[in-house]
Scaffold this active site. Sequence first.
Site, short mmCIF file in Angstrom:
data_model
loop_
_atom_site.label_atom_id
_atom_site.label_comp_id
_atom_site.label_asym_id
_atom_site.label_seq_id
_atom_site.Cartn_x
_atom_site.Cartn_y
_atom_site.Cartn_z
N GLN A 116 28.46 -12.79 -18.56
CA GLN A 116 29.75 -13.44 -18.80
C GLN A 116 30.87 -12.40 -18.75
O GLN A 116 30.86 -11.45 -19.53
CB GLN A 116 29.67 -14.08 -20.19
CG GLN A 116 30.94 -14.75 -20.64
CD GLN A 116 30.85 -15.11 -22.12
OE1 GLN A 116 29.92 -14.73 -22.80
NE2 GLN A 116 31.83 -15.84 -22.60
N SER A 119 35.75 -11.26 -21.97
CA SER A 119 36.56 -10.35 -22.80
C SER A 119 37.10 -9.17 -22.01
O SER A 119 36.47 -8.68 -21.07
CB SER A 119 35.70 -9.79 -23.94
OG SER A 119 35.34 -10.80 -24.82
N SER A 151 27.08 -8.30 -22.10
CA SER A 151 25.66 -8.02 -22.26
C SER A 151 24.93 -8.41 -20.98
O SER A 151 25.40 -9.24 -20.20
CB SER A 151 25.08 -8.73 -23.47
OG SER A 151 25.39 -10.09 -23.45
N GLU A 234 28.62 -22.11 -26.57
CA GLU A 234 28.14 -20.95 -27.33
C GLU A 234 27.98 -21.33 -28.79
O GLU A 234 27.01 -21.01 -29.44
CB GLU A 234 29.13 -19.79 -27.20
CG GLU A 234 28.73 -18.56 -27.99
CD GLU A 234 29.72 -17.40 -27.75
OE1 GLU A 234 29.24 -16.28 -27.61
OE2 GLU A 234 30.94 -17.64 -27.71
N GLU A 367 37.61 -13.74 -38.53
CA GLU A 367 39.00 -14.14 -38.76
C GLU A 367 39.35 -15.36 -37.89
O GLU A 367 39.96 -16.32 -38.36
CB GLU A 367 39.95 -12.99 -38.44
CG GLU A 367 39.90 -11.84 -39.45
CD GLU A 367 38.65 -10.99 -39.35
OE1 GLU A 367 38.05 -10.93 -38.26
OE2 GLU A 367 38.24 -10.40 -40.38
#
Lengths: 397, 397, 376, 376
Positions: A116, A119, A151, A234, A367
């Site tokens: 993936q 990010s 990953s 996910e 958060e």
Amino acid sequence: MSDPSTVREELRRRIADFLAAHDPATTERSAFLRARYDAGLAWVFFPEGHGGLGLPRALQPEVDRLFESAGAPDNNREVNGIGLGMAAPTILAFGTEEQKRRFLRPLWTGEEVWCQLFSEPGAGSDLAAVATRAVRQGETWVVNGQKVWTSVAHNARFAILVARTNPDVPKHAGLTYFLCDMTDPGVDVRPLRQITGEAEFNEVFLTDVRIPDTHRLGAEGEGWKVATATLNNERVAIGDAAAPREGGMVGVVARTWREHPERRTAELHDRLLRLWVDAEVARLTGQRLRQKLALGQPGPAGSTMKLTFARLNQQLSGLELELLGEDGLRYSDWTMVRPERVDFTGRDAGYRYLRAKGNSIEGGTSEILRTIVAERVLGLPAEPRVDKDIPWKELQK
Amino acid sequence: MSDPSTVREELRRRIADFLAAHDPATTERSAFLRARYDAGLAWVFFPEGHGGLGLPRALQPEVDRLFESAGAPDNNREVNGIGLGMAAPTILAFGTEEQKRRFLRPLWTGEEVWCQLFSEPGAGSDLAAVATRAVRQGETWVVNGQKVWTSVAHNARFAILVARTNPDVPKHAGLTYFLCDMTDPGVDVRPLRQITGEAEFNEVFLTDVRIPDTHRLGAEGEGWKVATATLNNERVAIGDAAAPREGGMVGVVARTWREHPERRTAELHDRLLRLWVDAEVARLTGQRLRQKLALGQPGPAGSTMKLTFARLNQQLSGLELELLGEDGLRYSDWTMVRPERVDFTGRDAGYRYLRAKGNSIEGGTSEILRTIVAERVLGLPAEPRVDKDIPWKELQK
Amino acid sequence: MSEVNLLSTDVEDDLRSAVRDLLTDRCDPTAVTAVYDGDRSVVGGLWGALATELGLAGLLVSEERGGAGASAREAAVVLEELGRAVAPVPFLTSAVIATTVLLGSDSELLRALASGERTAALAVPLSTAPGSALPLVRADADGRLTGTVTSVAGALEAHVLLVPASTGDGVSVYAVPATEAALTPVVSLDMTRQLTDVRFDGATGQPVLADAEPAVQRALAAGAALLASEQVGVAQWCLDTTITYLKERRQFGRIVGGFQALKHRLADLFTDVEQASVAARYAAATLAAGDPDAEIAAAVAQAYCSDVAVRAAEEALQLHGGIGMTWEHPVHLYLKRAKADQIALGTAGGHRARLAGLVDLPPPGSAPANRQGDRS
Amino acid sequence: MSEVNLLSTDVEDDLRSAVRDLLTDRCDPTAVTAVYDGDRSVVGGLWGALATELGLAGLLVSEERGGAGASAREAAVVLEELGRAVAPVPFLTSAVIATTVLLGSDSELLRALASGERTAALAVPLSTAPGSALPLVRADADGRLTGTVTSVAGALEAHVLLVPASTGDGVSVYAVPATEAALTPVVSLDMTRQLTDVRFDGATGQPVLADAEPAVQRALAAGAALLASEQVGVAQWCLDTTITYLKERRQFGRIVGGFQALKHRLADLFTDVEQASVAARYAAATLAAGDPDAEIAAAVAQAYCSDVAVRAAEEALQLHGGIGMTWEHPVHLYLKRAKADQIALGTAGGHRARLAGLVDLPPPGSAPANRQGDRS
């Protein structure tokens, strides 16, 4: 709709027939998996023709159990978690027939592993801030940028990728979703070393990577919608089996406690008991969530469970080092290696302590999850947003 | 500036001379206090003519000690804390000469007790949201509104009051600060019962209260600035004397622990020790703050100490009830009474538990204090404000 | 419990600046990170500069014996700065703990330590709490030592090991050249204070102190009291660095440090770090003054500061997000130091338990236990 | 430890609605607050309606003996709703604890309790944890009781006291008419479950159970397991009410519930309350099923839920600000109930200590202590 018990009966018969025709002991691994896919017994809740039979998702665990107990080969599930859990349902939902036919079968059999590319250094919690650019040149997209926390990138054949195709519109509107061939010469995968000493993840540098427009998933500018669907998958990815009491980290620490009477103190005792209780309650919460999902009633517990899991792992592993005392000052190995998977229970306490720190960051920080719970579950007002209506290129970075 | 030790010497001589001339044993209480004020020995850091000698604030504790040890009458300090700590410095800073002459002397002697009419049901943390209206009629202001959480209002002769004089400008700009005569017929003081059963505070209803313009403190529309000065005085009001170890709530709980060996458990032991350590560290932090103040270096510890004090009082009193077990289930008295002051150490554990809940609300909630520390001390960005530039009357209430 | 000065003196401020400047120059985070991969090249030069250029090796030694004649207050200032830089130097182990062992002896070794010419380590596990039993090697009549001590801090940098040994006639401390012992470096959680397993196979030591148990315990107590200052330095770096980062980092179009949940957490952390610095200073000041409150002060400081340092490091990592999990960013160096420091010289829980006895807050069931103790 | 159903059944949902509707009608917060000033007028009618109109008094009693033949699962649902309303009724004390004492007896009293005709209370202090020693009054050969039991819950509403008494021949439970005992109402922290000191001066009781220790302990264990559901109800009211308030309240021109620090705290509280509801439900379900895991489940539920309820009430008060400190706002009723519930039937810490024995996580030093125990 047919009677559920009849459906289950029929499904069992199909599996028995399939196993009779394809003896796991003698059938070649890939041949077996491809045949299972073609028989619709891969993910039975997928449509016919794409490895499934259009059945309820709740039937899948039994299917897997039946195949497993018959000694059938596994489909590389541990390495291809992102492919199976995130890429596949997204391709199914947004892909063209051609894309589904091309990608789903080798994905499910594990012959093609997926990663993936979401990010970026500047787009962590704020995924819509991705800066990786994709520029159209005829029937090809040319992609440049940097992705992190990827990953299995070094083992992956394909990636799901979000890139910015239009910087002149607000940030959520200018994204497009692609399927990226990781063997393209412009893809440079570099290990990203973590605080444990290992490199479980990668940085991926994309330099003039050429993606054919046929590998675009969803419409141009629709990337945010498609990516959101991926990420929802996910969060749904909770294990199907009931977790045993003292499973995971709490079991490791409880074992240390039992094996080292000389290290016990009253203070650590109460802290351990609190965490044991918390872990047991979290386990039961998972059990209730599974019972709800089986009835088709997903609750809010999915988001909160990740919060609890991260906190527990961190507190338990921190306590374990104090309990170990002198031994807690020692570490196994700082050598930079590339592990196949995260192993919380097989390694030393120092590794657990350090690795668990990532649990409240990866896959959505604690958060962000708290904000999501507060807004989506409790209905509290959303955070003030200043970046919704401003063209991406004019935003302060 | 003269040599500090000479100043101190000279001051001691003055006090000795004063005491020689006004024997505390034989001088009538009010006469003594008025004479002390007139001699500039009331608050020596106030200017000459207003009860002081224009000396450094650091000298005041010794002055008070010398008078106290000579058996001098006290100036009603416990009841008139708001007058002495908040009204007086504000009047000194913003008052006309006439106002200072009229108000400061009877305030200091305790003949006139003061209270504070700031908070309202809709303006708690957000003081600038006060809705109490003051409308000018010639040389008089007519005030209508409701104030809450007013301590000693039922014993007070005057109040400091913030009211809205102009609703057409943004909220911070339309406030004016007044000195309100509590004997005005439009002032209705009603006890406000708390969760302890008592009514330590009051609600004050203001109906056509007439305040002469000569009792306005500071300019019209300058109320926010004056009120901020008042509240800063509140936060500075830390005791002058070094606190003893195990002072306050921690001492009470430690005593209970020592007196009841049969109630001790390992769990409560470690919790108590943690809180004992926290209390000791807070005590030392107060000590350092005093040492800094003595050098004229106020640090940020003032804001953080209130946070710590509230948390400690709440956790200690909560633990005490658990330690008391069966006795913790019992309470002294729910009867609605009007106590003279808060008494944390003289009453039962249930009272302490309930009353301590107010410590994180009164005088600035812990939430507001954290925001203040984050913004003013750590320099983090301010909260998004949506009400700064909009006329008060157009704000959504 | 007198009122000690909890503020910095001008001399202390000067010392702080000197140490900080030197560390800024010579203790680069990249070089510190390299010790985890076995490249310890930063250590020698840095320690040499601190020990001799700044004269920190002899801080606690009197001027007559070649030291600076300073006190625990100054040592605390140094340790705060060393903590702030996670400096991989043996100041705590040699200049504080080993040196304190020798302060009451007439050993010439003290002068060598004070000058920075030699460096020493006390051969006990780093986790040894003051007041707990010492692991002892055996000494025969010829002063030949046999036994193993695990997880010794500072031994890798030491020329001399100070070894508490049972002589059959009580405990003596022997000075043993490091070359006489079999040292096995340990892969440590905190490689900036790497541990060593030390084995003595009939090593020849020189007795430097007889009836040494009190001196060793005093040294451990001083180490614990001053470790609190190192922990404060670690915590302060974590807090400062996190605030700086959050003032720059943007997500969702906003400065991340402006999100209120983070602001409140940082306000709480700031409160705790401020308080920790007071607790550590009080421990150092009472130790320096020989104040009778020093023992309580040390227990309070350890009980408070070691958890604050861990929490500060954990918050720093979390609030840095992904970058905090990388090897490249130095926050992990602080996390590892903070966690190891929490175990070093006794855990916070251990210090609380010790405090219970000092301030008359006995554990459950302790009254009968004490009475049994009286009888024996 | 089988997989029990942790979801609500339709029957349970219906029961919940019925109880909630009745409480909405007849359990007004103002009337509940009045009990603190001695006006207990709300109690009788409310309990009558719950006990007989809804038939809750006999929930745990079999149909043959005049009850509803339901289980601990249904009792848990009722207690959640009673907690949510801080209802001042003796359901827990009479319909759960006293009733469970009698379940194994052949006493006719059980039928009277089941019908709601009579109400009973077990004469032990409310703080008595399951497994702890019972305070016993003495019974002479004629069944005349002497002694005092303090802090008894439900005695004020009871017609009959069930009194564990030592007979010289073990422990028996006697049924004593409340009129036979000297009852002194106690000013209680939680006046919605007001306590009473009970003195027996030769009161005549009727023995209803011999060898009664196991039955009494079973009743206390059931009480503790189900108290968790009451605590969940308290916590849920606090959470819901706080969220509702914070969605309306404005300060600084913003909805207060939009401030992120509060959002995060509420998300955490929500997480804990959700989890508490699972823990309580598991305790009730295993108790209902006679599952061997019931004892662990009860200890876990008490250890978890009693602290969550207190925290929820404390957060509710804090986040209401000043209004939460007033007598007028009902949040204090929940705070007092939550805090009293934390002590009732054993504290969270006490239940953790009990759990340690059940799941083989022994305290320090326990192995030698056990060995000593073996010898005696």
